[in-house]
Structure formats: structure tokens, C-alpha cells
Motif scaffolding. Structure first.
Motif, PDB file in Angstrom:
ATOM      1  N   ARG A 105      26.763  41.172   8.087  1.00 22.22           N
ATOM      2  CA  ARG A 105      26.161  40.785   6.805  1.00 22.22           C
ATOM      3  C   ARG A 105      26.678  39.234   6.184  1.00 22.22           C
ATOM      4  NH1 ARG A 105      28.017  45.968   3.701  1.00 22.22           N
ATOM      5  NH2 ARG A 105      27.669  44.635   1.991  1.00 22.22           N
ATOM      6  N   THR A 106      27.900  38.891   6.701  1.00 22.58           N
ATOM      7  CA  THR A 106      28.408  37.509   6.119  1.00 22.58           C
ATOM      8  C   THR A 106      28.897  36.389   7.136  1.00 22.58           C
ATOM      9  OG1 THR A 106      29.061  38.740   4.136  1.00 22.58           O
ATOM     10  CG2 THR A 106      30.017  36.498   4.509  1.00 22.58           C
ATOM     11  N   MET A 107      29.754  36.944   7.938  1.00 21.55           N
ATOM     12  CA  MET A 107      30.336  35.901   8.766  1.00 21.55           C
ATOM     13  C   MET A 107      29.334  35.272   9.764  1.00 21.55           C
ATOM     14  SD  MET A 107      33.779  36.110  11.384  1.00 21.55           S
ATOM     15  CE  MET A 107      34.850  36.521   9.770  1.00 21.55           C
ATOM     16  N   THR A 108      28.502  36.030  10.441  1.00 26.20           N
ATOM     17  CA  THR A 108      27.613  35.680  11.368  1.00 26.20           C
ATOM     18  C   THR A 108      26.569  34.801  10.866  1.00 26.20           C
ATOM     19  OG1 THR A 108      27.823  37.158  13.234  1.00 26.20           O
ATOM     20  CG2 THR A 108      25.879  36.114  13.132  1.00 26.20           C
ATOM     21  N   PRO A 109      25.827  35.318   9.578  1.00 23.68           N
ATOM     22  CA  PRO A 109      24.956  34.255   9.143  1.00 23.68           C
ATOM     23  C   PRO A 109      25.220  32.867   8.295  1.00 23.68           C
ATOM     24  CG  PRO A 109      25.079  36.437   7.933  1.00 23.68           C
ATOM     25  CD  PRO A 109      25.650  36.619   9.099  1.00 23.68           C
ATOM     26  N   PHE A 150      16.634  40.153  11.499  1.00 27.71           N
ATOM     27  CA  PHE A 150      17.449  39.171  10.833  1.00 27.71           C
ATOM     28  C   PHE A 150      18.512  38.972  11.893  1.00 27.71           C
ATOM     29  CE2 PHE A 150      21.035  38.120   8.545  1.00 27.71           C
ATOM     30  CZ  PHE A 150      20.605  37.200   7.766  1.00 27.71           C
ATOM     31  N   GLN A 151      19.170  39.807  12.579  1.00 28.27           N
ATOM     32  CA  GLN A 151      20.235  39.795  13.396  1.00 28.27           C
ATOM     33  C   GLN A 151      19.779  38.914  14.537  1.00 28.27           C
ATOM     34  OE1 GLN A 151      23.416  40.332  12.836  1.00 28.27           O
ATOM     35  NE2 GLN A 151      23.106  40.911  10.929  1.00 28.27           N
ATOM     36  N   THR A 152      18.609  39.072  15.016  1.00 25.76           N
ATOM     37  CA  THR A 152      18.331  38.256  16.172  1.00 25.76           C
ATOM     38  C   THR A 152      17.976  37.036  15.839  1.00 25.76           C
ATOM     39  OG1 THR A 152      17.117  40.011  17.162  1.00 25.76           O
ATOM     40  CG2 THR A 152      16.290  38.039  17.923  1.00 25.76           C
ATOM     41  N   ALA A 153      17.387  36.759  14.552  1.00 24.97           N
ATOM     42  CA  ALA A 153      16.946  35.242  14.140  1.00 24.97           C
ATOM     43  C   ALA A 153      18.165  34.438  13.889  1.00 24.97           C
ATOM     44  CB  ALA A 153      16.052  35.339  12.999  1.00 24.97           C
ATOM     45  N   ILE A 154      19.182  35.163  13.076  1.00 22.31           N
ATOM     46  CA  ILE A 154      20.319  34.596  12.795  1.00 22.31           C
ATOM     47  C   ILE A 154      21.564  34.266  13.973  1.00 22.31           C
ATOM     48  CG2 ILE A 154      22.016  36.264  12.187  1.00 22.31           C
ATOM     49  CD1 ILE A 154      21.089  33.188  10.154  1.00 22.31           C
ATOM     50  N   PRO A 196      21.916  45.018   2.193  1.00 26.62           N
ATOM     51  CA  PRO A 196      22.601  45.245   3.724  1.00 26.62           C
ATOM     52  C   PRO A 196      21.537  45.637   4.834  1.00 26.62           C
ATOM     53  CG  PRO A 196      23.749  46.432   1.539  1.00 26.62           C
ATOM     54  CD  PRO A 196      22.336  45.625   1.170  1.00 26.62           C
ATOM     55  N   ALA A 197      20.584  46.694   4.369  1.00 24.28           N
ATOM     56  CA  ALA A 197      19.794  46.994   5.207  1.00 24.28           C
ATOM     57  C   ALA A 197      18.863  45.962   6.025  1.00 24.28           C
ATOM     58  CB  ALA A 197      18.777  48.027   4.784  1.00 24.28           C
ATOM     59  N   MET A 198      18.579  44.930   5.322  1.00 17.02           N
ATOM     60  CA  MET A 198      17.762  43.816   5.719  1.00 17.02           C
ATOM     61  C   MET A 198      18.625  43.085   6.690  1.00 17.02           C
ATOM     62  SD  MET A 198      15.358  40.997   3.643  1.00 17.02           S
ATOM     63  CE  MET A 198      14.463  42.205   2.934  1.00 17.02           C
ATOM     64  N   ALA A 251      16.505  29.727   8.337  1.00 17.45           N
ATOM     65  CA  ALA A 251      17.702  30.726   8.436  1.00 17.45           C
ATOM     66  C   ALA A 251      18.061  30.696   7.016  1.00 17.45           C
ATOM     67  CB  ALA A 251      18.673  30.186   9.525  1.00 17.45           C
ATOM     68  N   ILE A 252      18.164  29.847   6.291  1.00 15.04           N
ATOM     69  CA  ILE A 252      18.642  29.729   4.898  1.00 15.04           C
ATOM     70  C   ILE A 252      17.900  30.649   3.963  1.00 15.04           C
ATOM     71  CG2 ILE A 252      18.937  28.354   2.777  1.00 15.04           C
ATOM     72  CD1 ILE A 252      20.002  26.133   4.843  1.00 15.04           C
ATOM     73  N   GLU A 253      16.343  30.446   4.355  1.00 16.68           N
ATOM     74  CA  GLU A 253      15.466  31.265   3.425  1.00 16.68           C
ATOM     75  C   GLU A 253      15.605  32.699   3.727  1.00 16.68           C
ATOM     76  OE1 GLU A 253      11.635  29.759   4.323  1.00 16.68           O
ATOM     77  OE2 GLU A 253      12.166  27.775   2.902  1.00 16.68           O
ATOM     78  N   ARG A 254      15.847  33.089   5.029  1.00 19.49           N
ATOM     79  CA  ARG A 254      16.072  34.426   5.320  1.00 19.49           C
ATOM     80  C   ARG A 254      17.293  34.995   4.523  1.00 19.49           C
ATOM     81  NH1 ARG A 254      13.928  37.033   9.893  1.00 19.49           N
ATOM     82  NH2 ARG A 254      12.338  35.970  11.003  1.00 19.49           N
ATOM     83  N   PHE A 255      18.393  34.407   4.814  1.00 18.01           N
ATOM     84  CA  PHE A 255      19.564  34.826   4.122  1.00 18.01           C
ATOM     85  C   PHE A 255      19.427  34.856   2.594  1.00 18.01           C
ATOM     86  CE2 PHE A 255      24.393  34.013   2.912  1.00 18.01           C
ATOM     87  CZ  PHE A 255      24.653  35.302   3.308  1.00 18.01           C
ATOM     88  N   GLU A 256      18.783  33.855   2.113  1.00 17.04           N
ATOM     89  CA  GLU A 256      18.731  34.243   0.641  1.00 17.04           C
ATOM     90  C   GLU A 256      17.795  35.118   0.008  1.00 17.04           C
ATOM     91  OE1 GLU A 256      18.930  29.564  -0.702  1.00 17.04           O
ATOM     92  OE2 GLU A 256      17.070  30.180  -0.220  1.00 17.04           O
ATOM     93  N   ALA A 257      16.782  35.551   1.023  1.00 18.29           N
ATOM     94  CA  ALA A 257      16.108  36.730   0.828  1.00 18.29           C
ATOM     95  C   ALA A 257      16.813  38.006   1.073  1.00 18.29           C
ATOM     96  CB  ALA A 257      14.824  36.720   1.894  1.00 18.29           C
ATOM     97  N   ALA A 258      17.567  38.123   1.875  1.00 18.01           N
ATOM     98  CA  ALA A 258      18.057  39.246   2.462  1.00 18.01           C
ATOM     99  C   ALA A 258      19.859  39.515   1.995  1.00 18.01           C
ATOM    100  CB  ALA A 258      18.131  39.494   3.878  1.00 18.01           C
TER     101      ALA A 258
END
Length: 400
Positions: A240-244, A323-327, A315-317, A304-311
Motif C-alpha cells: 500500500r505504501t512502500m512499493t508505490p 494497481f499492483q501490476t502497474a506500480i 486499501p482494496a484499490m 502512476a502518480i495519478e493512480r496512487f492519488e486516486a487509490a
């Protein structure tokens, strides 16, 4: 990392006022000492002093805890600017801010951790990262060393393959097995301050590039209290945090390195054309490829920033396969694009880029950026991703 984003960064709240000006000041200092940092494989002390003076180590700490509440987008802009100045400084800042993000997003409500966050903002403490160890290599999802508990206190004895700038940091955030009885994958994240641990040297840091990160190996012997262990499972913190956050900030630093090399390629081509009556040098055809690679990298980071800001608060997203594949692939794709961009810049400059001296040298840029696909090896990342996606259905339509 567009100019519009940088402008937005400086206007997001009173605490962020002058962020671009402070970043530019740090970058100027970092650039001034970058050659010496690389040549001597020494910690970029001047740049880190400038980061402290300009209060950027605590930028992402929430306003209510004394920081500026800087967003990941703001931090990415800083990493990009620092990458153009000094690769090691950019990577140190990126790793530090990744650990800060873990504390902020998963340590709220724990008095000890909130006090640490206040101290980071007030004293501009620098946090090192320790996620790899001798038995696991680059596998950050398994730990050999375990937290030992006795009478409310904890102890950790960890042989770390690398602890970037560990000897220079004010604290270390490290991963460990939850207990001696726990499985290697049952991990927790712990925060220790300098007075809590000792470091015994295990290995040096004599590398092609990123020499100023001083990522030597150490035996970490730490003691503390239970409150220094984050309650959230490391598996959740990691996803949820370290990888993105790490992939966004690392990628931004690598893109900055590529931008630095491309600036040199542009300057060389313009100089050569002036000296040849407007005729382009032989390597000029590679310049467009370098620029294209950088644009692709920046576009991926922006997405990636836009995806992370949206999610970020979902936690589910964050845990979703999409999400995990993209990041995850962000790190792989941008690291490859950055290497390609710098190589194209080198071919643009030809011998002038191959030389270690002179204003058009690409040597340091290339040596630094070559770390990108190797720092947590891209092949390991893709292999792990292939396993996790193997059972997922293949999309039946373009819009799926």
C-alpha cells in the motif's frame, strides 16, 4: 513533473510556500559537489546539509505534526530536480521519503512514532532503509532476522547486505520477522534512532555508480520498545505504501539523471552544429530517441502518480491486481527507459560523451543510471509479477 505540476506544488498550502525555490537551492549545492561525491565515493554531506537547512527532509510530515504535508507528486518533483544535479543525493532523498511515508501512513496513533515524526520535522532527521539481508539478497518479502521480546523491550540482530547511508543517518527503518517463531514472510517494520543501535561493518561500497549513497553492509544490533514496531503487517505496508512511493520516487530520480544526460547531448549538438556551419554531427540522430525515452518515462510516472492519488485512501484499490501490476512495472519500465535515454545521449555525443572529462561527458550519468534495473533486480520483479498474474483472466476487450 511538468512545469504546471511544479507550480502546483509550490501553491498547495502555506507550508509548501517556496518549495520550488528551496529545491532549486539544494539542487545547486548538490550539483556543485556531485563530481567530488562520485570520485571519492563519499556521502553528499553538503547537499544533505542543504536539505536540512531548507527543511526538505521533513516535507512530507503532516502539518499537524510540524511538517509541510507534501504530496507524493511534490516529492517526485524534488527527486527529479535532484536527479538532474546529483544522482546519489536524489536517491538518498527518495529512500528517506519512502520511509517517512511508511511512518506517516501506518504509524499514526502510536505516540512513540508520532513523536518520531515530529522530530523528523523539527530536527530534520535523515532515515536510512534496511530491507535486504544476507540470506535474502534482494528478496524484501522474506526476513531471516527476528524481533526478540523480553520484559516489554525488543531486540534485533540483523546482517544487512546493504544499508544505504547507514553510517550517516539519524535513524534506520528496517524490516524483520515478527518473532523467532514466525515464518520468513511474516514481517514487521521497525524504526530505530541512532542511540538505539550499533553498526558493525560487513561489506564496503565500491561500485560503478551511485557511489555517494554509501550503501555498505552492516550488522545491525538494535534495542528499543514495542512501540517502535509498526502494528500494520509489513505485507500491507509494502503493497500500500512502500512499493508505490518508492517506485514513483526512484523513477523520478532516474528520469532526472536521464534529463541531465540529454541536456549535455543537446548542448553538444548545438555546439557542433555552430562549428560546422549548421551541419548536424553524426550522432545527432540519437538525440530524438533520447528525448522520446525521457518523455515516455515521465508519462509513466505521471500516470502512476495519478493512480496512487486516486487509490491512496482505498486499501482494496491499492491491493488490486491492476494497481499492483502497474506500480510494479513502473520501476521496470522507467529504469529501462532511463538507461536507454542515457545511452542514446552518449551516442549523440560520441567520443565527447565517452570521455570522462569535459562538459559533454556522459560517464557519470551512465554509471549512475545503470543501477536502476539492478537495484532490486528487474528480472526478480518481473518473475514475481508473472507468478501473481498467472491465474488472472486475460482481458476480453480493450476497455476491460
Amino acid at each position: 513533473m511538468t512545469n504546471q505540476h511544479s507550480a502546483a506544488s509550490t501553491s498547495c498550502g502555506a507550508g509548501a510556500a517556496g518549495l520550488k525555490e528551496r529545491t532549486d537551492a539544494v539542487a545547486a549545492t548538490a550539483a556543485l559537489h556531485a563530481e567530488a561525491v562520485d570520485a571519492d565515493a563519499r556521502f553528499p554531506a553538503e547537499a544533505c546539509d542543504a536539505l536540512r537547512t531548507n527543511r526538505l527532509f521533513g516535507a512530507a510530515i503532516p502539518i499537524e505534526l510540524g511538517g509541510e504535508g507534501a504530496s507524493v507528486r511534490m516529492l517526485a518533483d524534488i527527486c527529479y530536480a535532484l536527479g538532474r544535479a546529483c544522482s546519489s543525493t536524489a536517491m538518498i532523498f527518495a529512500m528517506h521519503q519512502t520511509k517517512v511515508a511508511c511512518l506517516v501512513r501506518h504509524g499514526r496513533g502510536t505516540p512513540w512514532l508520532e513523536t518520531l515524526m515530529r522530530r523528523i520535522a523539527d530536527e530534520q532527521l535523515l532515515l536510512a532503509s534496511s530491507t535486504t539481508e544476507g540470506n535474502g539478497g534482494g528478496n524484501v518479502r522474506a526476513s531471516a532476522a527476528a524481533i526478540e521480546r523480553e520484559a516489554g523491550l525488543i531486540r534485533l540482530d540483523r546482517a544487512a547486505t546493504v544499508i544505504s547511508y547507514g553510517a550517516q543517518a539519524d535513524g534506520i527503518v528496517t524490516v524483520a520477522r515478527r518473532s523467532a517463531e514466525a515464518a520468513p514472510s511474516d514481517q514487521v517494520l521497525c524504526a530505530f534512532l541512532k542511540e538505539d543501535y550499533t553498526l558493525e561493518p560487513l561489506a564496503g561500497w565500491e561500485t560503478l555508480g551511485m557511489r555517494g549513497t554509501c550503501s555498505s553492509g552492516f550488522r545491525l544490533l538494535a534495542r528499543g520498545c514495542e512501540a517502535q514496531v509498526l502494528e500494520t503487517r509489513y505485507a500491507d505496508i509494502h503493497g500500500r505504501t512502500m512499493t508505490p512511493v518508492s517506485h514513483i520516487l526512484w523513477s523520478s530520480a532516474w528520469a532526472g539523471i536521464a534529463a541531465r544526460a540529454i541536456e549535455k547531448a543537446q548542448a553538444f549538438t548545438r555546439t557542433a552544429m555552430r562549428g560546422a556551419g549548421g551541419a548536424a554531427p553524426p550522432g545527432a540522430i540519437h538525440y530524438a530517441r533520447a528525448v522520446s525515452n525521457l518523455k515516455q518515462a515521465r508519462a509513466l510516472i505521471e500516470q502512476a502518480i495519478e493512480r496512487f492519488e486516486a487509490a491512496a485512501d482505498d486499501p482494496a484499490m491499492l491491493a488490486s491486481l491492476d494497481f499492483q501490476t502497474a506500480i510494479t512495472m513502473l520501476k521496470v519500465d522507467v529504469s529501462d527507459l532511463a538507461v536507454s535515454a542515457v545511452m542514446a545521449a552518449l551516442r549523440t555525443n560520441g567520443l565527447a560523451g565517452y570521455r570522462q572529462d569535459g562538459p559533454f561527458s556522459i560517464g557519470r550519468d551512465l554509471r549512475d543510471v545503470l543501477s536502476a534495473p539492478l537495484m532490486i533486480h528487474n528480472d526478480r520483479i518481473v518473475a514475481n509479477l508473472a507468478t501473481s498474474t498467472l491465474m488472472a483472466p486475460v482481458a476480453a476487450t480493450i476497455s476491460a
